[in-house]
Design a protein around this motif. Structure first.
Motif, PDB file in Angstrom:
ATOM      1  N   VAL A   1       0.836  -1.205   0.000  1.00 50.95           N
ATOM      2  CA  VAL A   1       0.000   0.000   0.000  1.00 50.95           C
ATOM      3  C   VAL A   1       0.872   1.256   0.000  1.00 50.95           C
ATOM      4  CG1 VAL A   1      -1.742   1.307   1.266  1.00 50.95           C
ATOM      5  CG2 VAL A   1      -1.947  -1.161   1.078  1.00 50.95           C
ATOM      6  N   THR A   2       1.856   1.284   0.895  1.00 48.66           N
ATOM      7  CA  THR A   2       2.769   2.442   0.945  1.00 48.66           C
ATOM      8  C   THR A   2       3.509   2.572  -0.374  1.00 48.66           C
ATOM      9  OG1 THR A   2       3.167   1.736   3.200  1.00 48.66           O
ATOM     10  CG2 THR A   2       4.572   3.496   2.378  1.00 48.66           C
ATOM     11  N   ASN A   3       4.025   1.452  -0.850  1.00 48.14           N
ATOM     12  CA  ASN A   3       4.785   1.476  -2.095  1.00 48.14           C
ATOM     13  C   ASN A   3       3.939   1.946  -3.260  1.00 48.14           C
ATOM     14  OD1 ASN A   3       7.014   0.572  -0.853  1.00 48.14           O
ATOM     15  ND2 ASN A   3       6.826  -1.544  -1.503  1.00 48.14           N
ATOM     16  N   ALA A   4       2.697   1.467  -3.298  1.00 51.32           N
ATOM     17  CA  ALA A   4       1.819   1.793  -4.421  1.00 51.32           C
ATOM     18  C   ALA A   4       1.651   3.295  -4.540  1.00 51.32           C
ATOM     19  CB  ALA A   4       0.466   1.118  -4.248  1.00 51.32           C
ATOM     20  N   GLU A   5       1.404   3.977  -3.409  1.00 53.60           N
ATOM     21  CA  GLU A   5       1.198   5.414  -3.511  1.00 53.60           C
ATOM     22  C   GLU A   5       2.492   6.132  -3.857  1.00 53.60           C
ATOM     23  OE1 GLU A   5      -0.374   9.493  -1.610  1.00 53.60           O
ATOM     24  OE2 GLU A   5       0.431   7.998  -0.253  1.00 53.60           O
ATOM     25  N   SER A   6       3.601   5.701  -3.255  1.00 48.48           N
ATOM     26  CA  SER A   6       4.857   6.436  -3.436  1.00 48.48           C
ATOM     27  C   SER A   6       5.421   6.280  -4.840  1.00 48.48           C
ATOM     28  CB  SER A   6       5.889   5.990  -2.404  1.00 48.48           C
ATOM     29  OG  SER A   6       6.359   4.690  -2.694  1.00 48.48           O
ATOM     30  N   VAL A   7       4.934   5.287  -5.577  1.00 53.90           N
ATOM     31  CA  VAL A   7       5.468   5.084  -6.929  1.00 53.90           C
ATOM     32  C   VAL A   7       4.387   5.289  -7.992  1.00 53.90           C
ATOM     33  CG1 VAL A   7       5.062   2.589  -7.234  1.00 53.90           C
ATOM     34  CG2 VAL A   7       7.176   3.607  -8.064  1.00 53.90           C
ATOM     35  N   SER A   8       3.216   5.751  -7.566  1.00 56.02           N
ATOM     36  CA  SER A   8       2.120   5.977  -8.522  1.00 56.02           C
ATOM     37  C   SER A   8       2.482   7.101  -9.483  1.00 56.02           C
ATOM     38  CB  SER A   8       0.832   6.347  -7.775  1.00 56.02           C
ATOM     39  OG  SER A   8       0.979   7.619  -7.153  1.00 56.02           O
ATOM     40  N   MET A   9       1.860   7.079 -10.654  1.00 60.60           N
ATOM     41  CA  MET A   9       2.106   8.143 -11.630  1.00 60.60           C
ATOM     42  C   MET A   9       1.732   9.500 -11.019  1.00 60.60           C
ATOM     43  SD  MET A   9       3.366   6.783 -14.382  1.00 60.60           S
ATOM     44  CE  MET A   9       3.049   7.523 -15.967  1.00 60.60           C
ATOM     45  N   ALA A  10       0.633   9.510 -10.256  1.00 62.39           N
ATOM     46  CA  ALA A  10       0.170  10.770  -9.647  1.00 62.39           C
ATOM     47  C   ALA A  10       1.247  11.348  -8.728  1.00 62.39           C
ATOM     48  CB  ALA A  10      -1.113  10.529  -8.862  1.00 62.39           C
ATOM     49  N   MET A  11       1.834  10.484  -7.874  1.00 63.30           N
ATOM     50  CA  MET A  11       2.864  10.966  -6.949  1.00 63.30           C
ATOM     51  C   MET A  11       4.114  11.397  -7.697  1.00 63.30           C
ATOM     52  SD  MET A  11       3.910  11.747  -3.994  1.00 63.30           S
ATOM     53  CE  MET A  11       3.037  10.994  -2.638  1.00 63.30           C
ATOM     54  N   LEU A  12       4.528  10.632  -8.700  1.00 61.65           N
ATOM     55  CA  LEU A  12       5.728  10.997  -9.454  1.00 61.65           C
ATOM     56  C   LEU A  12       5.544  12.321 -10.196  1.00 61.65           C
ATOM     57  CD1 LEU A  12       6.797   7.494 -10.860  1.00 61.65           C
ATOM     58  CD2 LEU A  12       7.839   8.747  -8.967  1.00 61.65           C
ATOM     59  N   VAL A  13       4.330  12.585 -10.651  1.00 64.12           N
ATOM     60  CA  VAL A  13       4.043  13.876 -11.302  1.00 64.12           C
ATOM     61  C   VAL A  13       4.189  15.016 -10.283  1.00 64.12           C
ATOM     62  CG1 VAL A  13       2.196  15.287 -12.307  1.00 64.12           C
ATOM     63  CG2 VAL A  13       2.607  12.985 -13.172  1.00 64.12           C
ATOM     64  N   VAL A  14       3.693  14.800  -9.056  1.00 67.24           N
ATOM     65  CA  VAL A  14       3.828  15.823  -8.004  1.00 67.24           C
ATOM     66  C   VAL A  14       5.311  16.022  -7.664  1.00 67.24           C
ATOM     67  CG1 VAL A  14       3.318  16.396  -5.596  1.00 67.24           C
ATOM     68  CG2 VAL A  14       1.526  15.426  -7.027  1.00 67.24           C
ATOM     69  N   LEU A  15       6.048  14.933  -7.513  1.00 67.43           N
ATOM     70  CA  LEU A  15       7.471  15.026  -7.157  1.00 67.43           C
ATOM     71  C   LEU A  15       8.268  15.775  -8.225  1.00 67.43           C
ATOM     72  CD1 LEU A  15       8.309  11.491  -5.670  1.00 67.43           C
ATOM     73  CD2 LEU A  15       7.710  13.591  -4.461  1.00 67.43           C
ATOM     74  N   GLU A  16       7.783  15.728  -9.455  1.00 65.03           N
ATOM     75  CA  GLU A  16       8.448  16.405 -10.568  1.00 65.03           C
ATOM     76  C   GLU A  16       8.539  17.915 -10.330  1.00 65.03           C
ATOM     77  OE1 GLU A  16      10.577  16.249 -13.978  1.00 65.03           O
ATOM     78  OE2 GLU A  16       9.917  14.593 -12.715  1.00 65.03           O
ATOM     79  N   SER A  17       7.617  18.458  -9.522  1.00 64.51           N
ATOM     80  CA  SER A  17       7.612  19.910  -9.308  1.00 64.51           C
ATOM     81  C   SER A  17       8.508  20.342  -8.130  1.00 64.51           C
ATOM     82  CB  SER A  17       6.171  20.400  -9.092  1.00 64.51           C
ATOM     83  OG  SER A  17       5.582  19.683  -8.023  1.00 64.51           O
ATOM     84  N   LEU A  18       9.192  19.386  -7.495  1.00 67.31           N
ATOM     85  CA  LEU A  18      10.126  19.726  -6.417  1.00 67.31           C
ATOM     86  C   LEU A  18      11.523  19.976  -6.984  1.00 67.31           C
ATOM     87  CD1 LEU A  18       9.252  16.902  -3.824  1.00 67.31           C
ATOM     88  CD2 LEU A  18       8.489  19.278  -3.750  1.00 67.31           C
ATOM     89  N   SER A  19      12.371  20.646  -6.208  1.00 68.76           N
ATOM     90  CA  SER A  19      13.778  20.772  -6.614  1.00 68.76           C
ATOM     91  C   SER A  19      14.435  19.394  -6.427  1.00 68.76           C
ATOM     92  CB  SER A  19      14.496  21.799  -5.729  1.00 68.76           C
ATOM     93  OG  SER A  19      14.713  21.237  -4.434  1.00 68.76           O
ATOM     94  N   PRO A  20      15.565  19.136  -7.106  1.00 71.43           N
ATOM     95  CA  PRO A  20      16.224  17.832  -6.942  1.00 71.43           C
ATOM     96  C   PRO A  20      16.524  17.496  -5.479  1.00 71.43           C
ATOM     97  CG  PRO A  20      17.113  18.933  -8.866  1.00 71.43           C
ATOM     98  CD  PRO A  20      16.193  19.919  -8.204  1.00 71.43           C
ATOM     99  N   LEU A  21      16.987  18.490  -4.685  1.00 67.54           N
ATOM    100  CA  LEU A  21      17.285  18.223  -3.273  1.00 67.54           C
ATOM    101  C   LEU A  21      16.006  17.867  -2.512  1.00 67.54           C
ATOM    102  CD1 LEU A  21      19.245  18.193  -0.832  1.00 67.54           C
ATOM    103  CD2 LEU A  21      18.639  20.602  -0.469  1.00 67.54           C
ATOM    104  N   GLU A  22      14.944  18.665  -2.698  1.00 70.73           N
ATOM    105  CA  GLU A  22      13.677  18.390  -1.998  1.00 70.73           C
ATOM    106  C   GLU A  22      13.148  17.009  -2.374  1.00 70.73           C
ATOM    107  OE1 GLU A  22      11.983  22.997  -1.747  1.00 70.73           O
ATOM    108  OE2 GLU A  22      11.378  21.681  -3.386  1.00 70.73           O
TER     109      GLU A  22
END
Length: 306
Positions: A101-122
């Protein structure tokens, strides 16, 4: 000539390879770049004085995190000048791991799209803290920053992600059922069922990368999106006749998804986000052939956190 004794360092690296890929993929959002980061980590590990390494897991995670951040910085310009929406590179995943369950959310397309808007360090500190459970001191060592700087970056990243991540988690059987019904309705041209399954303000993001014809802007609204998918069974797509098109239900990035293939190649993947009622709110459609090589390879990955 084969070496008469296996390199113990290679065994240690292989034991952690899956973890290193899991870290790099979440930081980078592309499997190809993540594999390259893991390969570069192996080169550094091979050259290191391993007698000085007390904790190989922490040491290797530090190497791969830094390599992934460097790579992310160097690919930023490419992503900013990309033709149409940039979506992460989809991968086949394994269902039902212990921490699925944890893995599913952290690797979902939705989460990866959100992470794309962070700086590399963040992005790196968020992944190490929230997904892999590293403490601030361990992260500070991994990303070569002070502990207060890491705490601040984690806080900023967490606030940013919470403001933008999908609000609802829909149970897995419901997701699978909706995905299956969607596939049947799309391939059968059943626009009414598609309308039922879609939220009124559903958004479709399509990534063709300028290589294949796709919508260059998001397509919004149930009517338009339903019409788009209802045409699957009637129009030639990327030179593939509807009669030669095959659609499979598979697990993609920790959730149910669809892979369309024909003429001996993978043509597109489709994944969904859902609202509290289980209706589809967002569709991610990846059709850039460069991003489908890993899916075409057909080997599911365990993106666990251990």
């Amino acid at each position: 000539m084969t070496h008469p004794y296996p390199d113990p360092g290679q065994q240690v690296f292989n034991d952690h390879r899956n973890l290193l890929f899991s870290v790099a993929y979440r930081i980078l959002g592309t499997a190809v770049d993540a594999e390259d980061a893991v390969q570069d980590a192996w080169i550094k590990w091979s050259a290191a004085d391993r007698s000085q390494v007390a904790e190989p897991k922490a040491y290797l995670t530090r190497i791969v995190s830094n390599l992934a951040m460097e790579r992310l910085r160097s690919t930023r310009h490419k992503r900013e000048t990309y033709v149409g929406p940039w979506l992460p590179e989809p991968i086949l995943t394994i269902a039902d791991t212990a921490d699925a369950v944890t893995n599913a959310e952290s690797v979902s397309m939705a989460m990866l799209v959100v992470l794309e808007s962070l700086s590399p360090l963040e992005r790196a500190v968020f992944v190490l803290k929230e997904v892999f459970g590293f403490n601030h001191a361990e992260i500070a060592e991994a990303v070569e920053r002070s502990e207060p700087a890491v705490r601040q970056a984690v806080h900023r990243a967490r606030e940013h992600v919470q403001a933008r991540r999908p609000r609802f988690t829909v149970d897995r059987p419901r997701q699978s059922e909706v995905t299956e019904r969607f596939l049947d309705a799309a391939t059968g041209g059943d626009i009414n069922t598609l309308m039922e399954l879609l939220s009124p303000d559903v958004t479709l993001w399509t990534d063709g990368g300028g290589k294949v014809r796709q919508a260059l802007r998001p397509v919004v609204g149930a009517q338009t999106v339903a019409a788009w998918f209802a045409a699957i069974g009637t129009v030639t797509y990327q030179g593939v006749d509807p009669a030669d098109m095959k659609a499979d239900l598979v697990e993609i990035n920790g959730g149910p998804g669809m892979v369309f293939s024909g003429s001996g190649r993978v043509i597109a993947t489709v994944t969904f986000d859902f609202d509290a009622d289980g209706r589809i709110t967002t569709i991610h459609n990846v059709a850039n052939p460069d991003k489908l090589r890993v899916i075409a390879g057909g080997r599911p990955r365990d993106l666990g956190t251990h």
